[in-house]
Design a protein around this motif. Structure first.
Motif, PDB file in Angstrom:
ATOM      1  N   ASP A   1      58.535  68.469  59.028  1.00 32.91           N
ATOM      2  CA  ASP A   1      57.444  68.550  58.056  1.00 32.91           C
ATOM      3  C   ASP A   1      57.281  67.193  57.407  1.00 32.91           C
ATOM      4  OD1 ASP A   1      56.669  71.423  58.082  1.00 32.91           O
ATOM      5  OD2 ASP A   1      58.757  71.690  57.469  1.00 32.91           O
ATOM      6  N   ASP A   2      56.078  66.630  57.520  1.00 34.56           N
ATOM      7  CA  ASP A   2      55.846  65.273  57.027  1.00 34.56           C
ATOM      8  C   ASP A   2      54.549  65.222  56.230  1.00 34.56           C
ATOM      9  OD1 ASP A   2      56.451  62.232  57.232  1.00 34.56           O
ATOM     10  OD2 ASP A   2      54.365  62.405  57.875  1.00 34.56           O
ATOM     11  N   ARG A   3      54.617  64.618  55.067  1.00 39.04           N
ATOM     12  CA  ARG A   3      53.421  64.377  54.251  1.00 39.04           C
ATOM     13  C   ARG A   3      53.329  62.886  54.003  1.00 39.04           C
ATOM     14  NH1 ARG A   3      50.560  66.362  49.629  1.00 39.04           N
ATOM     15  NH2 ARG A   3      48.753  64.957  49.438  1.00 39.04           N
ATOM     16  N   GLY A   4      52.159  62.317  54.329  1.00 37.82           N
ATOM     17  CA  GLY A   4      51.997  60.887  54.176  1.00 37.82           C
ATOM     18  C   GLY A   4      50.693  60.510  53.513  1.00 37.82           C
ATOM     19  N   LEU A   5      50.766  59.624  52.546  1.00 39.62           N
ATOM     20  CA  LEU A   5      49.594  59.056  51.887  1.00 39.62           C
ATOM     21  C   LEU A   5      49.544  57.572  52.203  1.00 39.62           C
ATOM     22  CD1 LEU A   5      50.001  60.678  48.329  1.00 39.62           C
ATOM     23  CD2 LEU A   5      48.627  61.541  50.242  1.00 39.62           C
ATOM     24  N   SER A   6      48.371  57.079  52.551  1.00 35.81           N
ATOM     25  CA  SER A   6      48.199  55.662  52.854  1.00 35.81           C
ATOM     26  C   SER A   6      47.101  55.085  51.979  1.00 35.81           C
ATOM     27  CB  SER A   6      47.845  55.460  54.331  1.00 35.81           C
ATOM     28  OG  SER A   6      48.893  55.915  55.164  1.00 35.81           O
ATOM     29  N   PHE A   7      47.327  53.850  51.529  1.00 39.80           N
ATOM     30  CA  PHE A   7      46.410  53.194  50.600  1.00 39.80           C
ATOM     31  C   PHE A   7      46.013  51.835  51.170  1.00 39.80           C
ATOM     32  CE2 PHE A   7      49.546  55.761  48.441  1.00 39.80           C
ATOM     33  CZ  PHE A   7      48.783  56.591  47.631  1.00 39.80           C
ATOM     34  N   PHE A   8      44.733  51.478  51.003  1.00 45.61           N
ATOM     35  CA  PHE A   8      44.251  50.206  51.549  1.00 45.61           C
ATOM     36  C   PHE A   8      43.080  49.721  50.708  1.00 45.61           C
ATOM     37  CE2 PHE A   8      41.269  47.841  54.242  1.00 45.61           C
ATOM     38  CZ  PHE A   8      42.091  46.801  54.654  1.00 45.61           C
ATOM     39  N   GLY A   9      43.071  48.403  50.453  1.00 44.31           N
ATOM     40  CA  GLY A   9      41.967  47.821  49.707  1.00 44.31           C
ATOM     41  C   GLY A   9      42.061  46.315  49.659  1.00 44.31           C
ATOM     42  N   PRO A  10      40.992  45.657  49.208  1.00 42.65           N
ATOM     43  CA  PRO A  10      40.990  44.186  49.143  1.00 42.65           C
ATOM     44  C   PRO A  10      41.887  43.677  48.034  1.00 42.65           C
ATOM     45  CG  PRO A  10      38.994  45.078  48.161  1.00 42.65           C
ATOM     46  CD  PRO A  10      39.725  46.243  48.754  1.00 42.65           C
ATOM     47  N   ALA A  11      42.453  42.503  48.257  1.00 43.65           N
ATOM     48  CA  ALA A  11      43.278  41.820  47.262  1.00 43.65           C
ATOM     49  C   ALA A  11      42.681  40.440  47.009  1.00 43.65           C
ATOM     50  CB  ALA A  11      44.717  41.695  47.751  1.00 43.65           C
TER      51      ALA A  11
ATOM     52  N   LEU B   1      42.945  55.263  48.163  1.00 41.04           N
ATOM     53  CA  LEU B   1      43.548  56.139  49.162  1.00 41.04           C
ATOM     54  C   LEU B   1      42.625  56.203  50.376  1.00 41.04           C
ATOM     55  CD1 LEU B   1      45.726  58.369  49.865  1.00 41.04           C
ATOM     56  CD2 LEU B   1      44.100  60.010  48.883  1.00 41.04           C
ATOM     57  N   PHE B   2      43.179  55.975  51.592  1.00 39.98           N
ATOM     58  CA  PHE B   2      42.328  56.082  52.764  1.00 39.98           C
ATOM     59  C   PHE B   2      42.849  57.084  53.797  1.00 39.98           C
ATOM     60  CE2 PHE B   2      45.298  53.242  54.864  1.00 39.98           C
ATOM     61  CZ  PHE B   2      45.165  53.528  56.213  1.00 39.98           C
ATOM     62  N   ALA B   3      44.057  57.624  53.603  1.00 45.33           N
ATOM     63  CA  ALA B   3      44.557  58.646  54.524  1.00 45.33           C
ATOM     64  C   ALA B   3      45.499  59.575  53.782  1.00 45.33           C
ATOM     65  CB  ALA B   3      45.261  58.011  55.718  1.00 45.33           C
ATOM     66  N   ASP B   4      45.353  60.870  54.056  1.00 46.82           N
ATOM     67  CA  ASP B   4      46.210  61.902  53.468  1.00 46.82           C
ATOM     68  C   ASP B   4      46.465  62.928  54.562  1.00 46.82           C
ATOM     69  OD1 ASP B   4      47.441  63.965  52.160  1.00 46.82           O
ATOM     70  OD2 ASP B   4      45.922  64.213  50.605  1.00 46.82           O
ATOM     71  N   THR B   5      47.650  62.896  55.142  1.00 46.45           N
ATOM     72  CA  THR B   5      47.928  63.755  56.294  1.00 46.45           C
ATOM     73  C   THR B   5      49.200  64.560  56.076  1.00 46.45           C
ATOM     74  OG1 THR B   5      49.169  62.004  57.423  1.00 46.45           O
ATOM     75  CG2 THR B   5      46.817  62.162  57.901  1.00 46.45           C
ATOM     76  N   GLU B   6      49.168  65.768  56.592  1.00 47.69           N
ATOM     77  CA  GLU B   6      50.350  66.617  56.668  1.00 47.69           C
ATOM     78  C   GLU B   6      50.553  66.992  58.124  1.00 47.69           C
ATOM     79  OE1 GLU B   6      51.081  69.839  53.877  1.00 47.69           O
ATOM     80  OE2 GLU B   6      49.281  69.194  52.783  1.00 47.69           O
ATOM     81  N   THR B   7      51.768  66.802  58.613  1.00 52.07           N
ATOM     82  CA  THR B   7      52.076  67.105  60.003  1.00 52.07           C
ATOM     83  C   THR B   7      53.248  68.067  60.068  1.00 52.07           C
ATOM     84  OG1 THR B   7      51.340  64.899  60.704  1.00 52.07           O
ATOM     85  CG2 THR B   7      52.694  66.146  62.245  1.00 52.07           C
ATOM     86  N   GLU B   8      53.055  69.145  60.811  1.00 49.47           N
ATOM     87  CA  GLU B   8      54.125  70.095  61.082  1.00 49.47           C
ATOM     88  C   GLU B   8      54.364  70.119  62.585  1.00 49.47           C
ATOM     89  OE1 GLU B   8      52.829  73.819  59.619  1.00 49.47           O
ATOM     90  OE2 GLU B   8      52.828  73.214  57.503  1.00 49.47           O
ATOM     91  N   ARG B   9      55.619  69.984  62.974  1.00 48.09           N
ATOM     92  CA  ARG B   9      55.945  70.006  64.402  1.00 48.09           C
ATOM     93  C   ARG B   9      57.133  70.917  64.638  1.00 48.09           C
ATOM     94  NH1 ARG B   9      57.054  64.806  65.574  1.00 48.09           N
ATOM     95  NH2 ARG B   9      59.250  64.983  66.150  1.00 48.09           N
ATOM     96  N   ASP B  10      56.911  71.941  65.412  1.00 46.32           N
ATOM     97  CA  ASP B  10      57.966  72.862  65.808  1.00 46.32           C
ATOM     98  C   ASP B  10      58.306  72.612  67.269  1.00 46.32           C
ATOM     99  OD1 ASP B  10      58.357  74.604  63.436  1.00 46.32           O
ATOM    100  OD2 ASP B  10      56.228  75.028  63.762  1.00 46.32           O
ATOM    101  N   GLY B  11      59.596  72.416  67.538  1.00 52.48           N
ATOM    102  CA  GLY B  11      60.035  72.159  68.894  1.00 52.48           C
ATOM    103  C   GLY B  11      61.096  73.132  69.359  1.00 52.48           C
TER     104      GLY B  11
ATOM    105  N   GLU C   1      48.185  69.202  62.435  1.00 54.75           N
ATOM    106  CA  GLU C   1      47.885  68.058  61.576  1.00 54.75           C
ATOM    107  C   GLU C   1      46.742  68.429  60.637  1.00 54.75           C
ATOM    108  OE1 GLU C   1      47.017  64.716  64.024  1.00 54.75           O
ATOM    109  OE2 GLU C   1      49.099  64.419  64.657  1.00 54.75           O
ATOM    110  N   ARG C   2      46.969  68.237  59.348  1.00 57.91           N
ATOM    111  CA  ARG C   2      45.959  68.512  58.339  1.00 57.91           C
ATOM    112  C   ARG C   2      45.510  67.203  57.706  1.00 57.91           C
ATOM    113  NH1 ARG C   2      49.783  72.599  57.893  1.00 57.91           N
ATOM    114  NH2 ARG C   2      48.933  74.717  58.128  1.00 57.91           N
ATOM    115  N   ASP C   3      44.208  66.995  57.710  1.00 54.54           N
ATOM    116  CA  ASP C   3      43.614  65.811  57.095  1.00 54.54           C
ATOM    117  C   ASP C   3      43.147  66.192  55.696  1.00 54.54           C
ATOM    118  OD1 ASP C   3      41.904  63.731  56.239  1.00 54.54           O
ATOM    119  OD2 ASP C   3      41.517  63.148  58.318  1.00 54.54           O
TER     120      ASP C   3
END
Length: 689
Positions: free
Chosen positions: A375-385, A404-414, A444-446
């Protein structure tokens, strides 16, 4: 430094051979006197005492004498790690054939290395950790050894790239008292203390413990950097009988580092230690991970054994920095990038192994199952400096907010089932094959788009190999193996395969291992994101042909590690057609290294002294698949060490990496250049018992 007992054991075989050559020739039969039989039982040598490993474990999934395994395997023991003073996984792997390290320069976010031209998946005690790129930097002090399996290995480990896999073997308790404590001071205001000790907890030795830990306070070679870490690991083993063992290990990694220098403008030559184009107040890489591991085994007798490993981990990471994203004649243009992540992993493997002899054939059958949940939750941020002058890159301050430019949740069952079968005819011909089937469900949830994508993957991989032991010390082998990696939702998995032939020689029964191999491997369904549709697409195939030569030897007072690799990489198919025939990015054609130590025995009040010197060579590689953006320079880096035994149990050592401060662009050509790591010197005082 060799202990007396280890020197004795290593010297026995060649010494006895020499003795057979000095018996006087003209001895009549009636003069011959039969001496009592001499039986030597040296037993295995621990990883902390030798640089030459004779067997592998891989979490019980593939084990045995390295001479009998039909593939190329390199093992870096804890003795070698300590001898070379390696403090990162990249440094641990620097002298292993076929491995490229530091291809992203002094970027400290991940453990960057590739095997035979491809990024490698990593494992701990046989259970997957994931791809090294994008993963957590592991702490080498936690491991007894690092096992490198060259080529496709999905039939053994599951998800993996065709170039190879790296398995970390965790330090576990012993049934005896032992320990060491050290203190280190080094470059960039770095200081560190560490301990590793254990003992039996009861009289019969059925219960034992081990504690391993370190605390580091320091910096990196560039300004506004940090290199702080607290790592603790405790283990408890219970051996109620000589047939059963259960080990519980809990460890916590708390690291406060930096993501890297942020790059340097193209076409210049800056001082790595004094010039900084990043933003000091927005420059961080944090890791906080807790892991619980349970390892068990039971021998039922009559050749039937049960083994298993389970692991749970919880990790939080954060990251932010300002990096160069373009430039004018006078300005370095910059962007902010950041991320926050939280990952929880539960994975377990259990297997049964059965040995039985059928006449002249010894059969070993291994069947197992594996289950995992990520189970993974990731937030990504991007902008000019704000841009900064190239001539005087003064800080501008941390941003109030980065979009904020990406907000993803990933679940992987193996889920997986696997079979490994080995047949040994008279200890001369060893045939082996393996099959594994993986079922992987990905969701994957966006969070920004509000969409959900799924992918159900079902893949079977196999391997087959044959080993011929021409003598007890020499074997030749041939093998075929496959690999598979889920590439994301909506696309087929990336698949790989390898054909390999080789030879392994262990003269005198131990103390030296020479390996030579030639291989042809390929990876298909390579997936890239289409910039027009922003969707993943399988675009082609990459093939790598090559030769690896490797030697590890302990010969009296000399220890030697040498590696030589030739790679012929080629893009065979490409979706746009423009890169066919090119070399894939960051893959050199030639690699070479040698590390040698010499121990000068003590004389009177002077203790033993050990001198070490290493050379690492790589020719240039392209920065991208078009082969047009740029190319790195070839280089030779020099490493060195010195050790002095103050007493039988206390030693002072000095280690230097990149001693001559060799400098080149490891990665660049797009918006910025990233230089290789510079010189670093560390002095360590260690006491053992």
């Amino acid at each position: 430094m060799l202990s007396p007992s280890r020197q004795t054991r290593r010297a026995l075989a060649p010494a006895l051979l020499c003795c057979t050559a000095i018996v006087p020739g003209p001895i009549a039969a009636q003069d011959f006197v039969r001496l009592p039989d001499l039986v030597l039982e040296a037993g295995p040598i621990a990883d902390g005492e030798t640089i030459v490993a004779e067997d592998i474990g891989a979490g019980g999934k593939i084990s045995g004498d390295v001479l009998e395994i039909p593939s190329t395997i390199s093992v870096v023991t804890s003795a070698e790690i300590e001898q070379r003073g390696a403090t990162s996984v990249e440094e641990v792997l620097n002298y292993t054939a076929g491995i490229v390290t530091d291809s992203y320069g002094a970027d400290d976010r991940f453990d960057y290395f590739s095997i035979r031209g491809f990024d490698a998946y990593t494992y701990r005690d046989g259970l997957t950790l994931g791809a090294n790129f994008g993963g957590i930097r592991e702490e080498p002090f936690a491991f007894e050894r690092v096992e490198v399996f060259k080529g496709a290995n999905s039939a053994v480990f599951g998800i993996s790239d065709p170039g190879g896999a790296v398995n970390y073997v965790t330090k576990t308790p012993r049934d005896e008292r032992f320990g060491s404590v050290y203190g280190t001071v080094g470059s960039f205001d770095t200081s560190e203390i560490g301990v590793d000790f254990g003992d039996a907890l009861n009289a019969d030795g059925t219960l034992s413990y081990r504690f391993t830990g370190l605390v580091r306070d320091g910096k990196r070679e560039y300004p506004a950097s940090r290199n702080d870490e607290v790592f603790v690991m405790g283990g408890l083993s219970w051996r109620p009988t000589d047939r059963s063992e259960l080990t519980l290990i809990v460890d916590d990694l708390d690291r406060d580092g930096v993501p890297g220098s942020g790059g340097f403008p193209l076409g210049y030559d800056f001082d790595r230690s004094s010039t900084f184009f990043g933003e000091p107040d927005y420059n961080y890489r944090g890791t906080d991970r807790t892991t619980v591991t349970l390892i068990g085994r039971h021998d039922f007798g009559n050749g039937l054994r049960l083994g298993g490993t389970a692991r749970w981990s919880d990790a939080e990471t954060d990251f932010g920095y300002a990096y160069i994203s373009g430039q004018t004649d006078t300005l370095a243009e910059r962007s902010y990038f950041g991320s926050d992540g939280h990952e929880q992993v539960a994975i377990a493997d259990i297997h049964l192994e059965y040995d039985r002899r059928f006449g002249a054939v010894e059969s070993t059958t291994l069947v197992g199952v594996e289950a995992s949940r990520f189970d993974d939750r990731g937030l990504s941020f991007f902008g000019p400096a704000p841009s900064v002058p190239i001539a005087d890159p003064a800080p501008t301050g941390a941003p109030d907010e980065v979009p904020l430019f990406a907000d993803t949740e990933t679940e992987r069952d193996g889920r997986a089932i696997y079979l490994q079968q080995t047949l040994d005819w008279n200890e001369r011909i060893v045939g082996s094959f393996g099959l594994r089937h993986d079922w992987i469900d990905v969701t994957e949830r966006d969070g920004i788009a509000g969409t959900v994508a799924t992918n159900d993957i079902s893949a079977t991989t196999g391997r087959i190999g044959l080993t011929y032991r021409a003598t007890p010390d020499l074997s030749v082998f041939a093998s075929y193996a496959e690999s598979v990696i889920p590439a994301g939702t909506g696309v087929e998995p990336e698949e790989g395969e390898q054909v390999e032939i080789g030879a392994k020689w262990r003269p005198f029964g131990g103390g030296t291992l020479l390996t030579a191999s030639a291989y042809d491997l390929s990876k298909t369904n390579i997936t890239r994101t289409n910039p027009v549709t922003n969707l993943a697409e399988p675009i082609g195939e990459i093939r790598v042909r090559g030769v690896d030569l490797e030697a590890k030897a302990e010969i009296g007072a000399v220890e030697l590690i040498a590696a030589l690799s030739y790679l012929d990489p080629e893009i065979v198919e490409n979706g746009t057609g423009g890169n066919v025939g090119n070399r894939p990015a960051r893959v050199p054609e030639r690699l070479g290294s040698v590390w040698a130590t010499y121990t000068l025995g003590g004389d009177g009040p002077r203790g033993d002294m050990t001198f070490g010197l290493g050379l690492r060579y790589s020719d240039g590689y392209f920065f991208d698949d078009t082969n047009q953006v740029g190319e790195s320079d070839s280089y030779v880096a020099v490493d060195a060490s010195y050790g002095y035994a103050l007493t039988e149990s206390t030693e002072l050592s000095i280690n230097a990496t990149n001693l001559l401060d060799e400098k080149h662009v490891s990665y660049g050509g797009f918006y910025a250049d990233f230089y290789n790591p510079g010189r670093e010197v560390r002095a360590t005082l260690r006491h053992s018992w």
